[in-house]
Design a protein around this motif. Structure first.
Motif, mmCIF file in Angstrom:
data_model
loop_
_atom_site.group_PDB
_atom_site.id
_atom_site.type_symbol
_atom_site.label_atom_id
_atom_site.label_comp_id
_atom_site.label_asym_id
_atom_site.label_seq_id
_atom_site.Cartn_x
_atom_site.Cartn_y
_atom_site.Cartn_z
ATOM 1 N N LEU A 1 -10.828 -10.081 6.799
ATOM 2 C CA LEU A 1 -11.801 -10.496 5.796
ATOM 3 C C LEU A 1 -11.532 -11.905 5.290
ATOM 4 N N TYR A 2 -10.292 -12.220 4.993
ATOM 5 C CA TYR A 2 -9.948 -13.495 4.363
ATOM 6 C C TYR A 2 -9.949 -14.648 5.374
ATOM 7 N N ASP A 3 -9.465 -14.398 6.567
ATOM 8 C CA ASP A 3 -9.384 -15.440 7.596
ATOM 9 C C ASP A 3 -10.752 -15.665 8.251
ATOM 10 N N ARG A 4 -11.292 -14.644 8.867
ATOM 11 C CA ARG A 4 -12.557 -14.789 9.595
ATOM 12 C C ARG A 4 -13.777 -14.680 8.697
ATOM 13 N N GLY A 5 -13.651 -13.966 7.585
ATOM 14 C CA GLY A 5 -14.787 -13.815 6.682
ATOM 15 C C GLY A 5 -14.916 -14.966 5.699
ATOM 16 N N TRP A 6 -13.820 -15.342 5.063
ATOM 17 C CA TRP A 6 -13.851 -16.357 4.011
ATOM 18 C C TRP A 6 -13.390 -17.726 4.481
ATOM 19 N N GLY A 7 -12.630 -17.772 5.570
ATOM 20 C CA GLY A 7 -12.081 -19.042 6.036
ATOM 21 C C GLY A 7 -10.747 -19.399 5.381
ATOM 22 N N LYS A 8 -10.072 -18.446 4.751
ATOM 23 C CA LYS A 8 -8.766 -18.696 4.131
ATOM 24 C C LYS A 8 -7.689 -18.742 5.216
ATOM 25 N N LYS A 9 -6.786 -19.681 5.097
ATOM 26 C CA LYS A 9 -5.689 -19.821 6.048
ATOM 27 C C LYS A 9 -4.405 -19.377 5.368
ATOM 28 N N MET A 10 -4.023 -18.163 5.629
ATOM 29 C CA MET A 10 -2.871 -17.561 4.960
ATOM 30 C C MET A 10 -1.602 -17.733 5.790
ATOM 31 N N SER A 11 -0.478 -17.588 5.114
ATOM 32 C CA SER A 11 0.813 -17.736 5.765
ATOM 33 C C SER A 11 1.602 -16.434 5.776
ATOM 34 N N TYR A 12 1.720 -15.810 4.622
ATOM 35 C CA TYR A 12 2.533 -14.599 4.486
ATOM 36 C C TYR A 12 1.715 -13.487 3.849
ATOM 37 N N ILE A 13 1.681 -12.331 4.511
ATOM 38 C CA ILE A 13 1.079 -11.136 3.947
ATOM 39 C C ILE A 13 2.125 -10.043 4.107
ATOM 40 N N LEU A 14 2.651 -9.583 2.984
ATOM 41 C CA LEU A 14 3.736 -8.608 2.993
ATOM 42 C C LEU A 14 3.240 -7.294 2.418
ATOM 43 N N ALA A 15 3.647 -6.191 3.033
ATOM 44 C CA ALA A 15 3.242 -4.857 2.596
ATOM 45 C C ALA A 15 4.466 -4.110 2.066
ATOM 46 N N PHE A 16 4.290 -3.429 0.935
ATOM 47 C CA PHE A 16 5.368 -2.669 0.318
ATOM 48 C C PHE A 16 4.903 -1.244 0.064
ATOM 49 N N SER A 17 5.803 -0.306 0.263
ATOM 50 C CA SER A 17 5.527 1.092 -0.038
ATOM 51 C C SER A 17 6.796 1.730 -0.576
ATOM 52 N N VAL A 18 6.715 2.980 -0.919
ATOM 53 C CA VAL A 18 7.882 3.702 -1.397
ATOM 54 C C VAL A 18 8.941 3.784 -0.292
ATOM 55 N N ASP A 19 8.527 3.677 0.964
ATOM 56 C CA ASP A 19 9.440 3.813 2.097
ATOM 57 C C ASP A 19 9.972 2.494 2.626
ATOM 58 N N GLY A 20 9.451 1.355 2.163
ATOM 59 C CA GLY A 20 9.971 0.097 2.669
ATOM 60 C C GLY A 20 9.015 -1.059 2.536
ATOM 61 N N ALA A 21 9.327 -2.115 3.296
ATOM 62 C CA ALA A 21 8.537 -3.341 3.253
ATOM 63 C C ALA A 21 8.402 -3.895 4.663
ATOM 64 N N GLN A 22 7.275 -4.559 4.918
ATOM 65 C CA GLN A 22 7.042 -5.110 6.250
ATOM 66 C C GLN A 22 6.140 -6.333 6.163
ATOM 67 N N ASP A 23 6.382 -7.275 7.047
ATOM 68 C CA ASP A 23 5.520 -8.444 7.188
ATOM 69 C C ASP A 23 4.353 -8.032 8.082
ATOM 70 N N VAL A 24 3.151 -7.960 7.510
ATOM 71 C CA VAL A 24 1.965 -7.534 8.254
ATOM 72 C C VAL A 24 1.021 -8.719 8.516
ATOM 73 N N SER A 25 1.538 -9.917 8.392
ATOM 74 C CA SER A 25 0.724 -11.132 8.518
ATOM 75 C C SER A 25 -0.077 -11.182 9.814
ATOM 76 N N ARG A 26 0.494 -10.744 10.914
ATOM 77 C CA ARG A 26 -0.204 -10.797 12.210
ATOM 78 C C ARG A 26 -1.566 -10.116 12.159
ATOM 79 N N GLU A 27 -1.669 -9.079 11.368
ATOM 80 C CA GLU A 27 -2.927 -8.327 11.301
ATOM 81 C C GLU A 27 -3.986 -9.056 10.485
ATOM 82 N N TYR A 28 -3.579 -10.003 9.655
ATOM 83 C CA TYR A 28 -4.495 -10.674 8.739
ATOM 84 C C TYR A 28 -4.935 -12.059 9.190
#
Length: 138
Positions: free
Chosen positions: A19-46
Motif C-alpha cells: 500500500l505505502y510503496d506502490r499505492g502511495w509512492g512512499k520509499k521506506m527503509s525499515y519495517i519491523l514486526a513485533f509480537s508476543v513471540d518475537g520480532a522480525q524485519d518484514v521490510s521485504r514484504e513492504y
C-alpha cells in the motif's frame, strides 16, 4: 497462516503491504514486526524493489539488525516448553521462506492499490506528505 499480516485501520485495508510503496509512492527503509513471540524485519514484504530499499538502510548493518531482533525473540521465548519452542521454530522457517519470496512476488503480482494514494486525510495534507499516489511510479 504462516506469515505476518498487514493491517491499516486508517485506510481500512488488510493484507496489502505494498500500500505505502506502490499505492502511495512512499520509499521506506525499515519495517519491523513485533509480537508476543518475537520480532522480525518484514521490510521485504513492504517494498517493491528490495535492492533499492537496501540502499536506504544505513542505520547499521543487516547482520547487526538481525542479531538485535533475534535477541528480542529469544528473550520473549524464554521458558517456553519444548513443543512450543519447536512450533515457533517451524513458524520462523515458514516466515523466512515467505519473506525471501517477497522480492519475486512484489515485482510480478499487480495489486488493487497500485498508484491509488492514501484515502484518509485532507488532499493537501496527503500531497505535502507525498502520500497521494503521485510518486508511486506505477
Amino acid at each position: 497462516m504462516g506469515r505476518w499480516i498487514h493491517l491499516d485501520s486508517c485506510e481500512a485495508v488488510r493484507n496489502e503491504p505494498l500500500l505505502y510503496d506502490r499505492g502511495w509512492g512512499k520509499k521506506m527503509s525499515y519495517i519491523l514486526a513485533f509480537s508476543v513471540d518475537g520480532a522480525q524485519d518484514v521490510s521485504r514484504e513492504y517494498v517493491q524493489d528490495w535492492q533499492e530499499a537496501l540502499t536506504r538502510r544505513r542505520q547499521g548493518s543487516e547482520e547487526g539488525l538481525k542479531k538485535i531482533l533475534d535477541g528480542v525473540t529469544q528473550r520473549r521465548r524464554l521458558g517456553r516448553s519444548p513443543p512450543d519452542a519447536e512450533r515457533l521454530a517451524h513458524e520462523d522457517r515458514t516466515e523466512d521462506e515467505w519473506l525471501l519470496d517477497a522480492t519475486r512476488r512484489n515485482k510480478t503480482e499487480p495489486t488493487a492499490i497500485d498508484g491509488e494514494g492514501r484515502k484518509s486525510g485532507a488532499d493537501e495534507w496527503k500531497r505535502q506528505r507525498g502520500e497521494d499516489g503521485a510518486d508511486a511510479g506505477i
